[in-house]
Write a protein that holds these residues in place. Structure first.
Motif, mmCIF file in Angstrom:
data_model
loop_
_atom_site.group_PDB
_atom_site.id
_atom_site.type_symbol
_atom_site.label_atom_id
_atom_site.label_comp_id
_atom_site.label_asym_id
_atom_site.label_seq_id
_atom_site.Cartn_x
_atom_site.Cartn_y
_atom_site.Cartn_z
ATOM 1 N N VAL A 176 0.850 -1.184 0.000
ATOM 2 C CA VAL A 176 0.000 0.000 0.000
ATOM 3 C C VAL A 176 0.888 1.236 0.000
ATOM 4 O O VAL A 176 1.758 1.378 0.869
ATOM 5 C CB VAL A 176 -0.920 0.031 1.240
ATOM 6 N N THR A 177 0.687 2.121 -0.963
ATOM 7 C CA THR A 177 1.406 3.388 -1.022
ATOM 8 C C THR A 177 0.391 4.507 -1.125
ATOM 9 O O THR A 177 -0.269 4.657 -2.157
ATOM 10 C CB THR A 177 2.366 3.439 -2.222
ATOM 11 N N LEU A 178 0.243 5.264 -0.041
ATOM 12 C CA LEU A 178 -0.700 6.383 -0.034
ATOM 13 C C LEU A 178 0.026 7.657 -0.430
ATOM 14 O O LEU A 178 0.132 8.623 0.329
ATOM 15 C CB LEU A 178 -1.350 6.513 1.347
ATOM 16 N N ALA A 179 0.541 7.640 -1.632
ATOM 17 C CA ALA A 179 1.253 8.779 -2.208
ATOM 18 C C ALA A 179 1.309 8.558 -3.707
ATOM 19 O O ALA A 179 1.263 7.421 -4.176
ATOM 20 C CB ALA A 179 2.661 8.894 -1.623
ATOM 21 N N GLY A 180 1.410 9.643 -4.449
ATOM 22 C CA GLY A 180 1.448 9.536 -5.894
ATOM 23 C C GLY A 180 2.684 8.812 -6.390
ATOM 24 O O GLY A 180 3.760 8.905 -5.791
ATOM 25 N N ARG B 146 -2.463 8.514 -8.329
ATOM 26 C CA ARG B 146 -2.535 9.159 -7.017
ATOM 27 C C ARG B 146 -2.029 8.264 -5.881
ATOM 28 O O ARG B 146 -1.602 8.767 -4.842
ATOM 29 C CB ARG B 146 -3.965 9.604 -6.736
ATOM 30 N N SER B 147 -2.049 6.938 -6.062
ATOM 31 C CA SER B 147 -1.682 6.003 -5.007
ATOM 32 C C SER B 147 -1.698 4.610 -5.609
ATOM 33 O O SER B 147 -2.039 4.437 -6.788
ATOM 34 C CB SER B 147 -2.686 6.084 -3.844
ATOM 35 N N VAL B 148 -1.365 3.605 -4.807
ATOM 36 C CA VAL B 148 -1.433 2.239 -5.327
ATOM 37 C C VAL B 148 -1.669 1.248 -4.196
ATOM 38 O O VAL B 148 -1.096 1.369 -3.108
ATOM 39 C CB VAL B 148 -0.157 1.862 -6.118
ATOM 40 N N ILE B 149 -2.561 0.298 -4.462
ATOM 41 C CA ILE B 149 -2.735 -0.887 -3.626
ATOM 42 C C ILE B 149 -2.628 -2.093 -4.546
ATOM 43 O O ILE B 149 -3.338 -2.181 -5.555
ATOM 44 C CB ILE B 149 -4.097 -0.908 -2.913
ATOM 45 N N ALA B 150 -1.736 -3.005 -4.219
ATOM 46 C CA ALA B 150 -1.592 -4.257 -4.959
ATOM 47 C C ALA B 150 -1.754 -5.397 -3.973
ATOM 48 O O ALA B 150 -1.071 -5.436 -2.941
ATOM 49 C CB ALA B 150 -0.230 -4.329 -5.647
ATOM 50 N N ALA B 151 -2.646 -6.324 -4.260
ATOM 51 C CA ALA B 151 -2.937 -7.416 -3.334
ATOM 52 C C ALA B 151 -3.681 -8.518 -4.062
ATOM 53 O O ALA B 151 -4.092 -8.367 -5.220
ATOM 54 C CB ALA B 151 -3.775 -6.908 -2.158
ATOM 55 N N GLY B 152 -3.879 -9.627 -3.354
ATOM 56 C CA GLY B 152 -4.711 -10.692 -3.878
ATOM 57 C C GLY B 152 -6.155 -10.242 -3.977
ATOM 58 O O GLY B 152 -6.569 -9.268 -3.329
ATOM 59 N N ALA B 153 -6.939 -10.978 -4.743
ATOM 60 C CA ALA B 153 -8.306 -10.557 -5.039
ATOM 61 C C ALA B 153 -9.198 -10.489 -3.806
ATOM 62 O O ALA B 153 -10.131 -9.674 -3.753
ATOM 63 C CB ALA B 153 -8.920 -11.505 -6.071
ATOM 64 N N GLU B 154 -8.957 -11.299 -2.791
ATOM 65 C CA GLU B 154 -9.788 -11.296 -1.587
ATOM 66 C C GLU B 154 -9.379 -10.185 -0.622
ATOM 67 O O GLU B 154 -10.231 -9.550 0.007
ATOM 68 C CB GLU B 154 -9.699 -12.657 -0.881
ATOM 69 N N LEU B 155 -8.101 -9.944 -0.495
ATOM 70 C CA LEU B 155 -7.603 -8.939 0.444
ATOM 71 C C LEU B 155 -7.764 -7.529 -0.100
ATOM 72 O O LEU B 155 -7.999 -6.575 0.660
ATOM 73 C CB LEU B 155 -6.127 -9.225 0.760
ATOM 74 N N HIS B 156 -7.651 -7.365 -1.394
ATOM 75 C CA HIS B 156 -7.628 -6.035 -1.998
ATOM 76 C C HIS B 156 -8.816 -5.161 -1.615
ATOM 77 O O HIS B 156 -8.628 -4.011 -1.182
ATOM 78 C CB HIS B 156 -7.523 -6.161 -3.525
ATOM 79 N N PRO B 157 -10.070 -5.617 -1.726
ATOM 80 C CA PRO B 157 -11.193 -4.729 -1.378
ATOM 81 C C PRO B 157 -11.221 -4.338 0.092
ATOM 82 O O PRO B 157 -11.728 -3.271 0.441
ATOM 83 C CB PRO B 157 -12.425 -5.551 -1.764
ATOM 84 N N VAL C 50 3.417 11.527 2.982
ATOM 85 C CA VAL C 50 2.540 12.633 2.618
ATOM 86 C C VAL C 50 1.389 12.820 3.600
ATOM 87 O O VAL C 50 0.672 13.810 3.541
ATOM 88 C CB VAL C 50 1.969 12.458 1.196
ATOM 89 N N THR C 51 1.191 11.851 4.519
ATOM 90 C CA THR C 51 0.160 12.041 5.538
ATOM 91 C C THR C 51 0.684 12.821 6.735
ATOM 92 O O THR C 51 -0.069 13.125 7.656
ATOM 93 C CB THR C 51 -0.377 10.683 6.033
ATOM 94 N N GLY C 52 1.975 13.156 6.754
ATOM 95 C CA GLY C 52 2.559 13.897 7.861
ATOM 96 C C GLY C 52 3.247 15.159 7.396
ATOM 97 O O GLY C 52 3.062 15.605 6.263
ATOM 98 N N VAL C 53 4.054 15.736 8.295
ATOM 99 C CA VAL C 53 4.728 16.989 7.962
ATOM 100 C C VAL C 53 6.237 16.899 8.200
ATOM 101 O O VAL C 53 6.918 17.918 8.244
ATOM 102 C CB VAL C 53 4.149 18.165 8.790
ATOM 103 N N GLU C 54 6.763 15.684 8.329
ATOM 104 C CA GLU C 54 8.200 15.527 8.557
ATOM 105 C C GLU C 54 8.929 15.436 7.220
ATOM 106 O O GLU C 54 8.543 14.670 6.338
ATOM 107 C CB GLU C 54 8.484 14.274 9.385
ATOM 108 N N PHE C 55 9.997 16.233 7.087
ATOM 109 C CA PHE C 55 10.756 16.263 5.851
ATOM 110 C C PHE C 55 11.894 15.249 5.881
ATOM 111 O O PHE C 55 12.441 14.935 6.952
ATOM 112 C CB PHE C 55 11.327 17.664 5.601
ATOM 113 N N GLU C 56 12.250 14.740 4.706
ATOM 114 C CA GLU C 56 13.366 13.795 4.604
ATOM 115 C C GLU C 56 14.689 14.451 4.999
ATOM 116 O O GLU C 56 15.489 13.879 5.719
ATOM 117 C CB GLU C 56 13.476 13.262 3.172
ATOM 118 N N ASP C 57 14.923 15.660 4.506
ATOM 119 C CA ASP C 57 16.216 16.312 4.733
ATOM 120 C C ASP C 57 16.006 17.820 4.673
ATOM 121 O O ASP C 57 15.823 18.390 3.595
ATOM 122 C CB ASP C 57 17.223 15.863 3.665
#
Length: 372
Positions: A206-210, A248-259, A311-318
Protein backbone atom coordinates in the motif's frame (compact mmCIF):
# COMPACT_ATOMS: atom_id res chain seq x y z
CA UNK A 1 -1.46 -16.73 -33.73
CA UNK A 2 -2.91 -13.26 -34.14
CA UNK A 3 -0.63 -10.42 -35.21
CA UNK A 4 -1.15 -8.57 -31.91
CA UNK A 5 -0.13 -11.65 -29.91
CA UNK A 6 2.93 -12.18 -32.07
CA UNK A 7 3.93 -8.54 -31.61
CA UNK A 8 3.58 -8.82 -27.84
CA UNK A 9 5.75 -11.93 -27.70
CA UNK A 10 8.38 -10.24 -29.85
CA UNK A 11 8.32 -7.27 -27.48
CA UNK A 12 8.85 -9.66 -24.55
CA UNK A 13 11.90 -11.15 -26.26
CA UNK A 14 13.31 -7.66 -26.80
CA UNK A 15 12.71 -6.65 -23.18
CA UNK A 16 14.13 -9.86 -21.72
CA UNK A 17 17.45 -9.45 -23.51
CA UNK A 18 17.65 -5.71 -22.88
CA UNK A 19 16.79 -5.91 -19.17
CA UNK A 20 19.67 -8.31 -18.56
CA UNK A 21 22.09 -6.15 -20.52
CA UNK A 22 20.89 -3.03 -18.70
CA UNK A 23 21.19 -4.73 -15.32
CA UNK A 24 24.75 -5.79 -16.06
CA UNK A 25 25.58 -2.23 -17.11
CA UNK A 26 24.20 -0.85 -13.85
CA UNK A 27 26.18 -3.39 -11.80
CA UNK A 28 29.34 -2.48 -13.69
CA UNK A 29 29.12 1.04 -12.28
CA UNK A 30 29.07 -0.39 -8.76
CA UNK A 31 32.27 -2.38 -9.26
CA UNK A 32 34.26 0.22 -11.17
CA UNK A 33 37.08 1.94 -9.36
CA UNK A 34 36.04 5.44 -10.48
CA UNK A 35 33.16 7.24 -8.80
CA UNK A 36 29.62 6.86 -10.08
CA UNK A 37 28.63 10.53 -10.31
CA UNK A 38 25.42 11.63 -8.60
CA UNK A 39 23.18 14.63 -9.29
CA UNK A 40 19.94 15.74 -7.73
CA UNK A 41 16.79 16.50 -9.67
CA UNK A 42 14.44 19.34 -8.92
CA UNK A 43 12.91 18.19 -5.65
CA UNK A 44 16.04 16.49 -4.35
CA UNK A 45 15.71 12.96 -5.77
CA UNK A 46 19.12 11.52 -6.69
CA UNK A 47 20.08 10.37 -10.16
CA UNK A 48 23.37 8.61 -10.88
CA UNK A 49 25.54 8.34 -13.94
CA UNK A 50 24.39 4.72 -14.14
CA UNK A 51 20.72 5.81 -14.33
CA UNK A 52 21.55 8.01 -17.31
CA UNK A 53 23.63 5.42 -19.14
CA UNK A 54 21.10 2.63 -18.61
CA UNK A 55 18.41 4.97 -19.92
CA UNK A 56 20.48 5.68 -23.05
CA UNK A 57 20.98 1.97 -23.64
CA UNK A 58 17.27 1.24 -23.28
CA UNK A 59 16.24 4.12 -25.53
CA UNK A 60 18.64 3.04 -28.27
CA UNK A 61 17.41 -0.57 -28.28
CA UNK A 62 13.69 -0.04 -27.78
CA UNK A 63 13.23 2.89 -30.12
CA UNK A 64 15.13 1.02 -32.81
CA UNK A 65 13.03 -2.12 -32.27
CA UNK A 66 9.69 -0.28 -32.37
CA UNK A 67 10.08 3.28 -33.67
CA UNK A 68 6.31 3.56 -33.92
CA UNK A 69 5.87 3.17 -30.13
CA UNK A 70 5.70 6.08 -27.75
CA UNK A 71 8.40 6.65 -25.14
CA UNK A 72 8.16 7.35 -21.41
CA UNK A 73 11.11 7.10 -19.05
CA UNK A 74 12.01 8.49 -15.66
CA UNK A 75 15.28 9.86 -17.01
CA UNK A 76 13.92 11.43 -20.20
CA UNK A 77 12.14 14.78 -20.26
CA UNK A 78 8.45 13.98 -20.60
CA UNK A 79 6.80 14.79 -23.91
CA UNK A 80 3.09 14.15 -24.35
CA UNK A 81 3.54 14.09 -28.13
CA UNK A 82 6.32 11.50 -27.84
CA UNK A 83 4.19 9.06 -25.87
CA UNK A 84 0.67 9.57 -27.20
CA UNK A 85 0.71 6.46 -29.37
CA UNK A 86 -1.37 3.29 -29.34
CA UNK A 87 1.52 1.51 -27.64
CA UNK A 88 4.25 3.06 -25.54
CA UNK A 89 7.48 1.85 -23.95
CA UNK A 90 7.75 2.66 -20.25
CA UNK A 91 11.20 2.51 -18.67
CA UNK A 92 12.59 2.93 -15.19
CA UNK A 93 16.35 2.52 -15.71
CA UNK A 94 17.00 1.93 -12.00
CA UNK A 95 13.98 1.72 -9.71
CA UNK A 96 15.33 2.13 -6.20
CA UNK A 97 18.21 4.51 -6.90
CA UNK A 98 18.77 5.22 -3.21
CA UNK A 99 19.14 1.49 -2.54
CA UNK A 100 21.47 1.22 -5.54
CA UNK A 101 23.64 4.04 -4.19
CA UNK A 102 24.07 2.40 -0.77
CA UNK A 103 24.82 -1.03 -2.27
CA UNK A 104 21.48 -2.44 -1.12
CA UNK A 105 20.35 -5.15 -3.58
CA UNK A 106 16.72 -3.96 -3.58
CA UNK A 107 16.75 -2.21 -6.95
CA UNK A 108 15.81 -3.28 -10.44
CA UNK A 109 15.65 -2.39 -14.11
CA UNK A 110 12.04 -2.17 -15.31
CA UNK A 111 10.65 -2.22 -18.85
CA UNK A 112 7.01 -2.30 -19.86
CA UNK A 113 4.61 -1.86 -22.76
CA UNK A 114 1.35 0.01 -22.27
CA UNK A 115 -1.42 -0.15 -24.81
CA UNK A 116 -4.30 2.31 -24.76
CA UNK A 117 -3.80 3.04 -21.09
CA UNK A 118 -3.24 -0.53 -19.89
CA UNK A 119 0.00 -2.28 -18.97
CA UNK A 120 0.15 -5.38 -21.19
CA UNK A 121 3.75 -6.61 -20.80
CA UNK A 122 6.67 -6.04 -18.48
CA UNK A 123 9.94 -7.31 -17.09
CA UNK A 124 11.77 -6.54 -13.87
CA UNK A 125 15.39 -7.55 -13.41
CA UNK A 126 17.02 -7.34 -10.00
CA UNK A 127 20.59 -8.44 -10.85
CA UNK A 128 21.94 -8.26 -7.30
CA UNK A 129 19.18 -10.66 -6.22
CA UNK A 130 19.42 -12.85 -9.33
CA UNK A 131 15.68 -12.38 -9.81
CA UNK A 132 14.09 -11.94 -13.23
CA UNK A 133 10.34 -11.28 -13.26
CA UNK A 134 8.23 -11.22 -16.40
CA UNK A 135 4.57 -11.13 -17.36
CA UNK A 136 2.40 -10.40 -20.37
CA UNK A 137 -1.30 -10.20 -21.09
CA UNK A 138 -2.90 -13.65 -20.95
CA UNK A 139 0.55 -15.18 -20.69
CA UNK A 140 1.01 -15.55 -16.93
CA UNK A 141 3.65 -14.23 -14.54
CA UNK A 142 7.04 -15.78 -13.87
CA UNK A 143 10.09 -15.51 -11.63
CA UNK A 144 13.26 -17.01 -13.14
CA UNK A 145 11.07 -19.05 -15.47
CA UNK A 146 8.77 -20.48 -12.78
CA UNK A 147 5.09 -19.52 -12.65
CA UNK A 148 4.14 -17.34 -9.67
CA UNK A 149 0.88 -16.60 -7.88
CA UNK A 150 -0.31 -14.03 -5.35
CA UNK A 151 -1.11 -15.24 -1.85
CA UNK A 152 -4.54 -16.50 -0.82
CA UNK A 153 -4.75 -14.12 2.18
CA UNK A 154 -8.38 -13.20 2.88
CA UNK A 155 -8.13 -11.04 6.04
CA UNK A 156 -6.33 -7.90 7.13
CA UNK A 157 -5.50 -9.29 10.55
CA UNK A 158 -2.13 -10.98 10.37
CA UNK A 159 -1.54 -10.10 6.73
CA UNK A 160 1.98 -9.44 5.50
CA UNK A 161 2.05 -5.84 4.34
CA UNK A 162 4.68 -3.69 2.61
CA UNK A 163 3.96 -0.08 3.45
CA UNK A 164 5.16 2.91 5.42
CA UNK A 165 5.26 1.82 9.06
CA UNK A 166 4.31 5.31 10.20
CA UNK A 167 1.14 5.11 8.13
CA UNK A 168 -0.18 2.14 10.08
CA UNK A 169 0.40 3.87 13.42
CA UNK A 170 -0.94 7.26 12.35
CA UNK A 171 -3.51 8.54 14.89
CA UNK A 172 -5.88 9.86 12.18
CA UNK A 173 -7.29 6.43 11.27
CA UNK A 174 -10.96 6.32 12.36
CA UNK A 175 -10.60 2.55 12.68
CA UNK A 176 -7.22 1.36 14.04
CA UNK A 177 -5.41 -1.19 11.94
CA UNK A 178 -5.38 -4.77 13.24
CA UNK A 179 -2.09 -6.49 13.94
CA UNK A 180 -0.24 -6.90 10.67
CA UNK A 181 3.26 -7.98 9.71
CA UNK A 182 5.16 -5.01 8.29
CA UNK A 183 8.21 -5.33 6.03
CA UNK A 184 11.17 -3.91 7.93
CA UNK A 185 12.86 -2.38 6.12
CA UNK A 186 10.62 -2.13 3.09
CA UNK A 187 12.32 -2.25 -0.32
CA UNK A 188 13.12 1.20 -1.69
CA UNK A 189 11.84 0.05 -5.09
CA UNK A 190 8.06 0.25 -5.52
CA UNK A 191 8.27 -2.23 -8.37
CA UNK A 192 10.06 -4.82 -6.24
CA UNK A 193 7.39 -4.41 -3.57
CA UNK A 194 4.81 -5.25 -6.23
CA UNK A 195 6.92 -8.18 -7.41
CA UNK A 196 6.98 -9.61 -3.87
CA UNK A 197 3.19 -9.44 -3.86
CA UNK A 198 3.07 -11.22 -7.21
CA UNK A 199 5.14 -14.11 -5.86
CA UNK A 200 2.99 -14.42 -2.73
CA UNK A 201 5.95 -13.73 -0.43
CA UNK A 202 4.01 -10.70 0.81
CA UNK A 203 0.25 -10.31 0.78
CA UNK A 204 -0.07 -6.67 -0.23
CA UNK A 205 1.65 -3.35 -0.71
CA UNK A 206 0.00 0.00 0.00
CA UNK A 207 1.41 3.39 -1.02
CA UNK A 208 -0.70 6.38 -0.03
CA UNK A 209 1.25 8.78 -2.21
CA UNK A 210 1.45 9.54 -5.89
CA UNK A 211 3.62 7.37 -8.10
CA UNK A 212 4.76 7.84 -11.67
CA UNK A 213 3.73 5.42 -14.40
CA UNK A 214 7.27 4.06 -14.67
CA UNK A 215 7.10 3.13 -10.95
CA UNK A 216 4.03 0.96 -11.56
CA UNK A 217 3.55 -0.25 -15.14
CA UNK A 218 5.73 -3.37 -15.14
CA UNK A 219 4.66 -4.27 -11.60
CA UNK A 220 0.98 -3.89 -12.45
CA UNK A 221 0.99 -6.44 -15.27
CA UNK A 222 3.07 -8.75 -13.09
CA UNK A 223 0.60 -8.69 -10.18
CA UNK A 224 -2.44 -8.92 -12.44
CA UNK A 225 -1.09 -11.90 -14.36
CA UNK A 226 -0.25 -13.55 -11.03
CA UNK A 227 -3.93 -13.34 -10.08
CA UNK A 228 -3.87 -10.13 -8.07
CA UNK A 229 -5.50 -6.72 -8.31
CA UNK A 230 -3.85 -3.30 -8.64
CA UNK A 231 -5.74 -0.02 -8.20
CA UNK A 232 -5.48 3.32 -6.46
CA UNK A 233 -6.43 3.42 -2.77
CA UNK A 234 -9.93 4.41 -3.89
CA UNK A 235 -10.28 1.29 -6.00
CA UNK A 236 -9.82 3.13 -9.29
CA UNK A 237 -8.12 1.15 -12.08
CA UNK A 238 -4.71 2.45 -13.07
CA UNK A 239 -4.94 4.19 -16.44
CA UNK A 240 -1.47 4.78 -17.79
CA UNK A 241 -0.15 7.35 -20.26
CA UNK A 242 -2.60 10.11 -19.40
CA UNK A 243 -1.77 13.81 -19.63
CA UNK A 244 0.20 13.47 -16.40
CA UNK A 245 1.89 10.05 -16.36
CA UNK A 246 1.20 9.39 -12.69
CA UNK A 247 -1.30 7.77 -10.31
CA UNK A 248 -2.53 9.16 -7.02
CA UNK A 249 -1.68 6.00 -5.01
CA UNK A 250 -1.43 2.24 -5.33
CA UNK A 251 -2.74 -0.89 -3.63
CA UNK A 252 -1.59 -4.26 -4.96
CA UNK A 253 -2.94 -7.42 -3.33
CA UNK A 254 -4.71 -10.69 -3.88
CA UNK A 255 -8.31 -10.56 -5.04
CA UNK A 256 -9.79 -11.30 -1.59
CA UNK A 257 -7.60 -8.94 0.44
CA UNK A 258 -7.63 -6.04 -2.00
CA UNK A 259 -11.19 -4.73 -1.38
CA UNK A 260 -10.60 -4.81 2.38
CA UNK A 261 -7.60 -2.52 2.00
CA UNK A 262 -9.54 -0.19 -0.29
CA UNK A 263 -12.38 0.00 2.25
CA UNK A 264 -9.93 0.96 4.98
CA UNK A 265 -8.02 3.62 3.06
CA UNK A 266 -10.38 5.10 0.46
CA UNK A 267 -11.34 8.12 2.59
CA UNK A 268 -7.76 9.47 2.57
CA UNK A 269 -7.58 12.66 0.52
CA UNK A 270 -4.86 12.28 -2.10
CA UNK A 271 -5.14 14.50 -5.21
CA UNK A 272 -5.63 12.93 -8.61
CA UNK A 273 -2.68 14.10 -10.74
CA UNK A 274 -5.00 14.57 -13.72
CA UNK A 275 -7.31 16.90 -11.81
CA UNK A 276 -4.34 18.81 -10.45
CA UNK A 277 -2.96 19.33 -13.95
CA UNK A 278 -6.33 20.43 -15.32
CA UNK A 279 -6.94 22.96 -12.57
CA UNK A 280 -6.16 26.35 -14.07
CA UNK A 281 -8.77 28.47 -12.27
CA UNK A 282 -8.11 29.85 -8.81
CA UNK A 283 -10.46 29.19 -5.92
CA UNK A 284 -12.77 31.83 -4.52
CA UNK A 285 -10.35 32.44 -1.69
CA UNK A 286 -7.45 32.82 -4.10
CA UNK A 287 -9.39 35.35 -6.19
CA UNK A 288 -10.50 37.30 -3.15
CA UNK A 289 -7.02 37.40 -1.68
CA UNK A 290 -5.38 38.29 -4.97
CA UNK A 291 -7.87 41.02 -5.84
CA UNK A 292 -7.98 42.58 -2.38
CA UNK A 293 -6.85 46.20 -1.97
CA UNK A 294 -3.29 46.59 -0.77
CA UNK A 295 -4.48 47.72 2.65
CA UNK A 296 -6.30 44.40 3.15
CA UNK A 297 -3.61 42.08 1.82
CA UNK A 298 -1.60 40.02 4.24
CA UNK A 299 2.14 40.46 4.58
CA UNK A 300 4.76 37.75 4.20
CA UNK A 301 3.76 34.65 2.31
CA UNK A 302 6.68 32.22 2.08
CA UNK A 303 6.68 29.55 -0.63
CA UNK A 304 8.91 26.55 -0.05
CA UNK A 305 9.03 22.81 -0.66
CA UNK A 306 10.74 19.64 0.36
CA UNK A 307 10.52 15.85 0.19
CA UNK A 308 8.22 14.49 2.88
CA UNK A 309 8.87 11.19 4.61
CA UNK A 310 5.14 10.49 4.37
CA UNK A 311 2.54 12.63 2.62
CA UNK A 312 0.16 12.04 5.54
CA UNK A 313 2.56 13.90 7.86
CA UNK A 314 4.73 16.99 7.96
CA UNK A 315 8.20 15.53 8.56
CA UNK A 316 10.76 16.26 5.85
CA UNK A 317 13.37 13.80 4.60
CA UNK A 318 16.22 16.31 4.73
CA UNK A 319 15.80 19.91 5.87
CA UNK A 320 19.10 20.84 4.23
CA UNK A 321 17.42 20.13 0.87
CA UNK A 322 14.48 22.51 1.39
CA UNK A 323 13.72 24.41 -1.81
CA UNK A 324 12.99 28.05 -0.91
CA UNK A 325 11.00 29.68 -3.71
CA UNK A 326 10.59 33.14 -2.23
CA UNK A 327 8.68 35.56 -0.01
CA UNK A 328 5.65 37.40 -1.41
CA UNK A 329 3.52 40.33 -0.22
CA UNK A 330 0.12 38.83 -1.08
CA UNK A 331 -1.60 35.51 -1.54
CA UNK A 332 -2.06 35.73 -5.29
CA UNK A 333 1.64 36.23 -5.99
CA UNK A 334 2.48 33.44 -3.58
CA UNK A 335 -0.10 31.13 -5.17
CA UNK A 336 1.30 31.73 -8.66
CA UNK A 337 4.80 30.90 -7.43
CA UNK A 338 3.53 27.83 -5.57
CA UNK A 339 1.66 26.55 -8.63
CA UNK A 340 4.70 26.94 -10.87
CA UNK A 341 6.89 25.02 -8.42
CA UNK A 342 4.31 22.31 -7.75
CA UNK A 343 3.76 21.60 -11.45
CA UNK A 344 7.47 20.90 -11.92
CA UNK A 345 7.25 17.99 -9.50
CA UNK A 346 3.81 16.60 -10.29
CA UNK A 347 5.33 13.14 -10.85
CA UNK A 348 7.05 13.06 -7.45
CA UNK A 349 4.29 13.06 -4.87
CA UNK A 350 6.58 13.07 -1.82
CA UNK A 351 7.97 16.41 -3.00
CA UNK A 352 5.43 18.96 -1.77
CA UNK A 353 5.35 22.75 -1.91
CA UNK A 354 3.57 24.93 0.63
CA UNK A 355 2.58 28.53 1.30
CA UNK A 356 3.44 29.62 4.83
CA UNK A 357 1.03 32.43 5.73
CA UNK A 358 2.48 34.32 8.70
CA UNK A 359 -0.14 35.56 11.16
CA UNK A 360 2.32 36.76 13.79
CA UNK A 361 6.03 37.34 14.02
CA UNK A 362 8.22 36.72 17.05
CA UNK A 363 10.97 39.15 17.95
CA UNK A 364 13.56 36.93 19.70
CA UNK A 365 15.27 39.94 21.26
CA UNK A 366 12.22 41.24 23.11
CA UNK A 367 9.92 38.24 23.05
CA UNK A 368 7.18 40.39 21.56
CA UNK A 369 4.70 38.96 19.08
CA UNK A 370 3.85 41.27 16.22
CA UNK A 371 0.47 40.33 14.81
CA UNK A 372 0.02 40.71 11.08
Amino acid sequence: MRAAERTLLEDMDTMRALAREAGELAVSYQVRSHKNRVWHKQGGSPVTEADIEVNRLCAAHLQRARPEYGWLSEETTDSLDARRKQRCWVVDPIDGTRAYMRDDPNWCVALAVIEEGRAVAGVLYAPRQDRFYEAWHEGGAFLNGQAIRVSACVAESGCRLITNEGMIDHPAWPEPWPEVVIARPKPNSTLLRMALVATGEWDATVTLAGKSDWDLAAGTVLVEQAGGVVTTHKGEPLVFNQEVPAQRSVIAAGAELHPLLVRRTEFVGIPDPQERAACTATTTEQKNMGDAPKSQQQLLHIVFGGELKDVTGVEFEDLSQIDFIGAFPNYKDAYDAWKSAAQRTVDHAEMRYFILHAHKLLDPLTGDHHHV
